[in-house]
Enzyme design. Structure first.
Site, PDB file in Angstrom:
ATOM      1  N   HIS A 379      68.271   9.103  26.370  1.00  4.83           N
ATOM      2  CA  HIS A 379      67.004   8.677  25.797  1.00  4.83           C
ATOM      3  C   HIS A 379      65.906   8.610  26.883  1.00  4.83           C
ATOM      4  O   HIS A 379      64.716   8.986  26.640  1.00  4.83           O
ATOM      5  CB  HIS A 379      66.983   7.452  24.912  1.00  4.83           C
ATOM      6  CG  HIS A 379      67.599   7.686  23.541  1.00  4.83           C
ATOM      7  ND1 HIS A 379      68.048   6.910  22.703  1.00  4.83           N
ATOM      8  CD2 HIS A 379      67.720   8.810  22.958  1.00  4.83           C
ATOM      9  CE1 HIS A 379      68.493   7.371  21.664  1.00  4.83           C
ATOM     10  NE2 HIS A 379      68.354   8.531  21.646  1.00  4.83           N
ATOM     11  N   ARG A 486      65.673  23.804  20.353  1.00  7.84           N
ATOM     12  CA  ARG A 486      67.185  23.336  20.184  1.00  7.84           C
ATOM     13  C   ARG A 486      67.039  22.274  19.173  1.00  7.84           C
ATOM     14  O   ARG A 486      66.654  21.101  19.308  1.00  7.84           O
ATOM     15  CB  ARG A 486      67.269  22.692  21.607  1.00  7.84           C
ATOM     16  CG  ARG A 486      67.661  23.508  22.756  1.00  7.84           C
ATOM     17  CD  ARG A 486      68.173  22.776  23.812  1.00  7.84           C
ATOM     18  NE  ARG A 486      68.896  23.437  24.825  1.00  7.84           N
ATOM     19  CZ  ARG A 486      68.226  24.100  26.100  1.00  7.84           C
ATOM     20  NH1 ARG A 486      66.884  23.499  26.324  1.00  7.84           N
ATOM     21  NH2 ARG A 486      68.793  24.726  26.866  1.00  7.84           N
ATOM     22  N   ARG A 522      66.932  27.742  16.981  1.00  2.39           N
ATOM     23  CA  ARG A 522      68.394  27.588  16.984  1.00  2.39           C
ATOM     24  C   ARG A 522      69.028  26.935  16.183  1.00  2.39           C
ATOM     25  O   ARG A 522      68.769  25.738  16.320  1.00  2.39           O
ATOM     26  CB  ARG A 522      68.791  27.660  18.516  1.00  2.39           C
ATOM     27  CG  ARG A 522      70.239  27.833  18.605  1.00  2.39           C
ATOM     28  CD  ARG A 522      70.653  27.585  20.231  1.00  2.39           C
ATOM     29  NE  ARG A 522      70.572  26.284  20.497  1.00  2.39           N
ATOM     30  CZ  ARG A 522      70.935  25.781  21.757  1.00  2.39           C
ATOM     31  NH1 ARG A 522      71.302  26.622  22.569  1.00  2.39           N
ATOM     32  NH2 ARG A 522      70.839  24.511  22.199  1.00  2.39           N
ATOM     33  N   ASN A 640      72.956  29.447  30.741  1.00  3.68           N
ATOM     34  CA  ASN A 640      73.640  28.083  31.011  1.00  3.68           C
ATOM     35  C   ASN A 640      75.016  28.457  30.440  1.00  3.68           C
ATOM     36  O   ASN A 640      76.302  28.051  31.549  1.00  3.68           O
ATOM     37  CB  ASN A 640      73.092  26.992  30.359  1.00  3.68           C
ATOM     38  CG  ASN A 640      71.484  26.755  30.667  1.00  3.68           C
ATOM     39  OD1 ASN A 640      71.187  27.486  31.558  1.00  3.68           O
ATOM     40  ND2 ASN A 640      70.872  26.273  29.743  1.00  3.68           N
ATOM     41  N   ASP A 641      75.503  28.808  29.497  1.00  4.65           N
ATOM     42  CA  ASP A 641      76.949  28.934  28.911  1.00  4.65           C
ATOM     43  C   ASP A 641      77.297  30.347  29.429  1.00  4.65           C
ATOM     44  O   ASP A 641      78.574  30.284  29.628  1.00  4.65           O
ATOM     45  CB  ASP A 641      76.737  28.825  27.172  1.00  4.65           C
ATOM     46  CG  ASP A 641      76.839  27.381  26.894  1.00  4.65           C
ATOM     47  OD1 ASP A 641      77.752  26.694  27.553  1.00  4.65           O
ATOM     48  OD2 ASP A 641      76.072  26.955  25.958  1.00  4.65           O
ATOM     49  N   ARG A 651      79.670  24.144  33.237  1.00  3.97           N
ATOM     50  CA  ARG A 651      78.427  24.120  33.768  1.00  3.97           C
ATOM     51  C   ARG A 651      77.939  22.502  34.442  1.00  3.97           C
ATOM     52  O   ARG A 651      77.086  22.414  34.873  1.00  3.97           O
ATOM     53  CB  ARG A 651      77.622  24.600  32.605  1.00  3.97           C
ATOM     54  CG  ARG A 651      77.608  23.563  31.492  1.00  3.97           C
ATOM     55  CD  ARG A 651      76.911  24.314  30.360  1.00  3.97           C
ATOM     56  NE  ARG A 651      75.462  23.787  30.252  1.00  3.97           N
ATOM     57  CZ  ARG A 651      74.643  24.230  29.108  1.00  3.97           C
ATOM     58  NH1 ARG A 651      75.223  24.854  28.101  1.00  3.97           N
ATOM     59  NH2 ARG A 651      73.423  23.514  28.812  1.00  3.97           N
ATOM     60  N   CYS A 688      67.005  32.687  27.776  1.00  5.37           N
ATOM     61  CA  CYS A 688      66.238  31.159  27.624  1.00  5.37           C
ATOM     62  C   CYS A 688      67.184  30.390  28.526  1.00  5.37           C
ATOM     63  O   CYS A 688      67.155  29.039  28.199  1.00  5.37           O
ATOM     64  CB  CYS A 688      66.385  31.186  26.064  1.00  5.37           C
ATOM     65  SG  CYS A 688      68.050  30.902  25.487  1.00  5.37           S
TER      66      CYS A 688
HETATM   67  C1  PEP Z   1      72.292  28.382  27.275  1.00  4.45           C
HETATM   68  O1  PEP Z   1      73.495  28.234  27.240  1.00  4.45           O
HETATM   69  O2  PEP Z   1      71.819  28.864  28.368  1.00  4.45           O
HETATM   70  C2  PEP Z   1      71.354  27.613  26.469  1.00  4.45           C
HETATM   71  C3  PEP Z   1      69.980  27.902  26.441  1.00  4.45           C
HETATM   72  O3  PEP Z   1      71.937  26.736  25.660  1.00  4.45           O
HETATM   73  P1  PEP Z   1      72.261  25.178  25.734  1.00  4.45           P
HETATM   74  O4  PEP Z   1      71.665  25.052  27.452  1.00  4.45           O
HETATM   75  O5  PEP Z   1      71.373  24.466  24.900  1.00  4.45           O
HETATM   76  O6  PEP Z   1      73.603  25.319  25.844  1.00  4.45           O
HETATM   77 MG    MG Z   2      74.282  27.282  25.310  1.00  2.75          MG
END
Ligand code: PEP
Ligand code: MG
Length: 763
Positions: A379, A486, A522, A640-641, A651, A688
Site C-alpha cells: 500500500h 491491471r 486485462r 516481465n513474465d 523475476r 507492456c
Molecule cells: C508482464 O508479465 O510483463 C506483465 C505486464 O504482467 P505483470 O507484470 O502484471 O505480470
Molecule cells: Mg505478467
C-alpha cells in the site's frame, strides 16, 4: 491468580524498589522468579554485548561460575540461533538439535528441554531468555506466552540501561551504500529522518484491568475517528461554485483522483483495523496484568512475529498496516502525536510503513522514503507512486546504520541509497538532478504531441495502470490510451474481490477518464505473488508457474464471468477491449473468449466493438501463432513474465536481476518473428512489460517493428523525446546487421547503446 498475573505482579514488586533491574543481582532475582513460576530447573538471561556476542549474565540452575564467562556469537548454539532468527525455540530434546553447542562449564548437559525467547526491542535483539528442564517436554502455549511477556519487559529494562543504537563509533560516520529495489522513481538528497516504532510504553504493568480495558476502548474510538477523518480528508474537492461544468484543471483532477485512491486504500486499511481480531488478544493481555499500552505493544509484537514467517509478499505487506494501526492506538493511549515536524525534503527511513503513516509523513513534507520491508505491491508503495514521492524497498540495515540528520542520497531510479555520501558523489547527483529538471522542462512541450520518430513514423505510447488515481496521467503525459489496465491491483488494494456492480463502476470510471482513448482491460491476474486475503495459496513449489491467473479463471469460471459481465456493463455500448493473461495454449484462449462472447450475448447495450486479445507471456504461444493469430484481435507481450519463463529466471530473484538481458539474440529473434507473423496476419502487437519504458529497450522494440509500447507514466515523455530524434530507417539497418553478427552473444546492449550515444539520443 493465574501464572502470568502472579508473575507480573511479583515483577512489579521487584521493579518498584529499583530504578532498573538490569544489574547482575537483579537479573538473578528475575531469573529466580521465572524459574519458580514456570517450575523450571534452569532460567538464564543472556545479554547482547557489542552487537553480536550473547553473554550469560544471570542464571538459576546452571553453574554459577559460568556467568560472565559463557559467550556465544549470534547464530552459535541454540541461544545464538534464537537471537539470529528472532524466533522463539521450544525444544523437548534440545541436545539433539543440530545447532546445540555444548559448553561443559555450564553443566547444561543434564537438561533435555529448552525454551529460548529472544529479547527484542524496536527490531533489535538485546538478549535471550532461556528456561530448561531435565525431563523432555514441549512447553505449553501459556508458558511460552509468559516467557515472551517477560522478555518484552526485560527488553525495556535492558534498553533503559544500555546504548540505544547497535552501531556506534566510527562505523556510524562512514559513507555507506545500500542496494534496494525501486518502488517509485526519482532522486532526492536530504537529511534522514527515522521512522521509529512508537516509544516504549512508560507503564508496563497495571493493577486495575477494568480501567485499562476502558482506556483501551476510548483510545480505540479515538483512533477510529482519526482514520475516518483521514478518509474524509481524502474526499475529492467539492465542485466549483455555480455548478459550472468547466473541465477541471489537470492539477485539480490529479489531486482529486489521488485523493479518491488514497481513500480506497484507507478504506481497505480500516477493514484491516476492524477485522484483525487482535483487540480480543489485547484485552486478554490486559487481563493478564499488563497496562493497555504494554498489551497493545505485546500483541503487535506477536503479530509481527507471525507475519514475518509468512513469505507471501501481499500478506507481509498487511503487517505494515497492522503496525501502523498499533502505533496509532499507542499514540491515542498516551495522547501523543505520532510524528514530529521534519525538515522539508527529508528522507524517511522505515523498517515498515503503513499507508496512513505515509500520508502523515507526506503532509509533513518528506521528499523520499526507504522502506526496508516494502515491496512494489504494498500500500505504501502504491501511494508513494501516486503522490510522486521517490521510494525504495529493501536496503536492509539502513535504518540501523543511520542517525537522524545524517545526509542521504535516495536514487529511486537505480535502486540505491547512500548514507553520509562523499562530496564527490553528492555533487554528481546534484548535476543529475539539475540536468533532469532542465530536461523535464523541455519534455513538457511534448505532452500535447503524439510520439513520432524523426523520419515521421508514428509509435503509440500507452499507459500501464491499475488504480483510478493513475488515470490523471493520461492527460499529464499525453499517452494515447491505456495499453494495460491491471484489474487485480484495485482488488489487491481493497483486499477483496468486489462484486459485479462495484467492479463495473470502477471500469466505467476508467473508460470515462479515457474518453475516446482505448483501454485494454486485462482480466484478473491473481495468484503467484498477487494473493487476496482469505484465499490461502495452494501448496506449490513454483507459484509463478502454478495455479494462477487465467488458469484459475477457467477452472473457477464464476469469478471470471462476473468480471467479464462487469466490463461489458461498464462499456454500456462503448467499444471494449479485453485481454487474457498467462495464456499457454490456443485452447485456453478459445475457452476464455467463449466465456466473454457468452456474456456479451446477454448484456445490453452491446459494446460498439468488442476487441479480444491475449497477453504473450508464455513462450509456448510462439509455436501456436498461426492458429492464435486467426482468432485474436491483438497481442500484448508481457516481457516481465516472458523473460522469466524464457530464461527460467524468477523475476523476483535479486541475484538474477541482471543475469539475462532482454537485449539478447534469443529475445530479439522471438520478437522479430512475432512481429513478422502478426503483421502478416494484420494483428497489432504491443509490448507492456517494464522494458517498454527503458530507453534502449524501447528503441530496440520500435526498431523491431513493435507499433505500441505500454508503460508506467514516468516513461512516456522521456521515450517520446528519445523517439523524436530517432532516424528509424538508419537504426533498423544497424539492428539487422547487428543481429546477423551477434549470434551466440549474451547481450547486444553495448553496441546499441554506442549507436544511440553517437547520435546523441536522449537515453
Ligand atoms: C508482464 O508479465 O510483463 C506483465 C505486464 O504482467 P505483470 O507484470 O502484471 O505480470
Ligand atoms: Mg505478467
Amino acid at each position: 491468580m493465574s501464572t502470568p498475573r502472579r508473575l507480573l505482579a511479583r515483577l512489579r514488586n521487584l521493579m518498584a524498589h529499583r530504578d532498573d533491574v538490569a544489574g547482575p543481582q537483579d537479573l538473578n532475582a528475575l531469573a529466580e522468579l521465572i524459574a519458580g513460576e514456570l517450575v523450571s530447573e534452569v532460567c538464564s538471561v543472556y545479554v547482547m554485548r557489542g552487537g553480536d556476542i550473547l553473554e550469560l549474565s544471570a542464571t538459576i540452575g546452571l553453574r554459577a561460575g559460568s556467568v560472565g564467562r559463557v559467550r556465544l556469537r549470534v547464530g552459535e548454539g541454540l541461544v545464538g540461533l534464537a537471537a539470529a532468527t528472532a524466533e522463539t525455540l521450544n525444544l523437548p530434546d534440545a541436545q539433539n538439535h543440530p545447532a546445540f553447542a555444548y559448553r561443559p562449564e555450564t553443566g547444561e548437559d543434564a537438561f533435555a528441554s529448552l525454551l529460548a525467547v529472544p529479547v527484542r526491542r524496536a527490531g533489535r535483539i538485546l538478549g535471550v531468555l532461556v528456561v530448561q528442564n531435565r525431563a523432555p517436554r514441549r512447553y505449553d502455549p501459556d508458558e511460552v506466552e509468559v516467557l515472551e511477556t517477560v522478555a518484552m519487559l526485560l527488553a525495556e529494562l535492558l534498553a533503559a540501561g544500555g546504548p540505544e543504537r547497535a552501531e556506534t563509533g566510527l562505523g556510524a560516520t562512514l559513507p555507506r551504500r545500500f542496494g534496494a529495489s525501486s518502488l517509485a522513481p526519482g532522486i532526492v538528497i536530504g537529511p534522514v529522518v527515522l521512522h521509529t516504532t512508537h516509544a516504549a510504553p512508560h507503564r508496563l504493568l497495571a493493577d486495575d484491568p477494568d480501567r485499562e480495558v476502558l482506556r483501551l476502548e476510548q483510545a480505540w474510538e479515538t483512533m477510529q475517528r482519526g482514520i475516518d477523518r483521514m478518509i474524509s480528508d481524502q474526499l475529492p474537492e467539492p465542485a466549483a461554485p455555480g455548478g459550472s461544468k468547466a473541465k477541471p484543471s489537470a492539477a485539480s483532477s490529479r489531486r482529486s483522483e489521488a485523493a479518491s485512491a488514497s481513500r480506497e486504500i484507507l478504506e481497505a486499511y480500516r477493514l484491516v483495523a476492524a477485522d484483525a481480531g487482535w483487540l480480543r488478544r489485547v484485552n486478554e493481555a490486559i487481563r493478564g496484568g499488563l497496562s493497555a499500552e504494554a498489551a497493545v505493544a505485546r500483541v503487535a509484537g506477536e503479530l509481527r512475529d507471525r507475519m514475518r514467517r509468512i513469505s507471501d509478499p501481499y500478506l507481509r505487506e498487511r503487517l505494515a498496516d497492522l503496525e501502523d494501526m498499533a502505533a496509532r492506538l499507542l499514540s491515542s493511549l498516551d495522547g501523543a502525536q505520532t510524528i514530529a515536524a521534519v525538515a522539508p525534503g527529508a528522507i524517511l527511513l522505515a523498517r515498515r510503513l503503513g499507508p496512513a503513516e505515509l500520508l502523515d509523513w507526506h503532509a509533513r513534507g518528506i521528499g523520499g522514503v526507504v522502506i526496508e520491508e516494502g515491496s512494489a505491491s504494498g500500500h505504501a508503495a502504491i501511494l508513494a507512486r501516486a503522490l510522486g514521492i521517490p521510494a525504495l524497498g529493501g536496503a536492509r540495515g539502513v535504518v540501523e546504520s543511520a542517525d537522524p540528520g545524517d545526509e542521504a542520497v535516495l536514487d529511486g531510479d537505480e535502486g540505491q541509497v547512500f548514507l553520509r555520501p562523499e562530496q564527490e558523489l553528492k555533487t554528481g547527483y546534484l548535476h543529475v538532478i539539475e540536468a533532469r529538471s532542465a530536461r523535464q522542462a523541455g519534455w513538457a512541450a511534448l505532452r500535447q504531441r503524439k510520439a513520432v520518430t524523426q523520419d515521421g513514423t508514428p509509435v503509440r505510447l500507452m499507459l500501464n495502470v491499475g488504480l483510478a488515481m493513475e488515470l490523471t496521467q493520461l492527460d499529464a503525459t499525453g499517452a494515447e490510451g491505456i495499453g494495460l489496465f491491471r484489474t487485480e491491483i484495485a482488488m489487491l488494494a481493497r483486499g477483496a474481490v468486489v462484486d459485479t456492480r462495484e467492479q463495473a463502476a470502477v471500469y466505467a470510471r476508467v473508460m470515462d477518464a479515457a474518453g475516446d482513448r482505448p483501454v485494454m482491460f486485462r482480466t484478473l491476474d491473481l495468484g503467484g505473488d498477487k494473493l487476496l486475503p482469505g484465499s490461502p495459496p495452494p501448496e506449490e513449489e513454483n507459484p509463478a508457474m502454478g495455479w494462477r491467473s487465467l488458469r484459475i479463471g477457467l477452472d473457477r469460471p464464476a469469478l471470471l464471468r462476473r468480471q467479464l459481465r462487469a466490463l461489458l456493463l461498464a462499456a454500456a455500448g462503448r467499444p471494449l477491449s479485453v485481454m487474457f493473461p498467462m495464456v499457454a495454449t490456443v485452447a485456453e484462449f478459445r475457452a476464455a473468449k467463449a466465456l466473454l462472447l457468452a456474456e456479451a450475448a446477454r448484456v445490453r447495450p452491446a459494446p460498439a466493438a468488442l476487441s479480444i486479445g491475449t497477453m504473450l507471456e508464455i513462450p509456448a504461444l510462439m509455436w501456436q501463432l498461426p492458429a492464435l493469430l486467426k482468432e485474436c484481435d491483438f497481442i500484448s507481450v508481457g516481457t516481465n513474465d516472458l523473460m522469466q519463463f524464457l530464461f527460467a529466471a524468477d523475476r523476483g530473484a535479486p541475484l538474477l536481476v541482471n543475469r539475462y538481458d532482454v537485449l539478447s539474440p534469443p529475445v530479439l529473434d522471438l520478437l522479430a518473428d512475432l512481429v513478422a507473423q502478426a503483421d502478416h496476419a494484420g494483428v497489432p502487437v504491443s509490448v507492456c512489460g517494464e522494458v517498454a519504458s527503458r530507453p534502449l529497450e524501447a528503441l530496440t522494440l520500435v526498431g523491431l517493428g513493435v507499433g505500441t509500447l505500454s508503460m508506467p507514466a514516468s516513461g512516456i515523455l522521456p521515450i517520446k523525446a528519445l523517439l523524436a530524434d530517432l532516424d528509424l530507417p538508419a537504426f533498423r539497418h544497424f539492428l539487422t546487421s547487428l543481429r546477423r553478427s551477434a549470434a551466440g552473444a549474451a547481450s547486444v546492449r553495448e553496441p546499441i547503446a554506442t549507436w544511440a550515444r553517437e547520435r546523441s539520443l536522449q537515453l
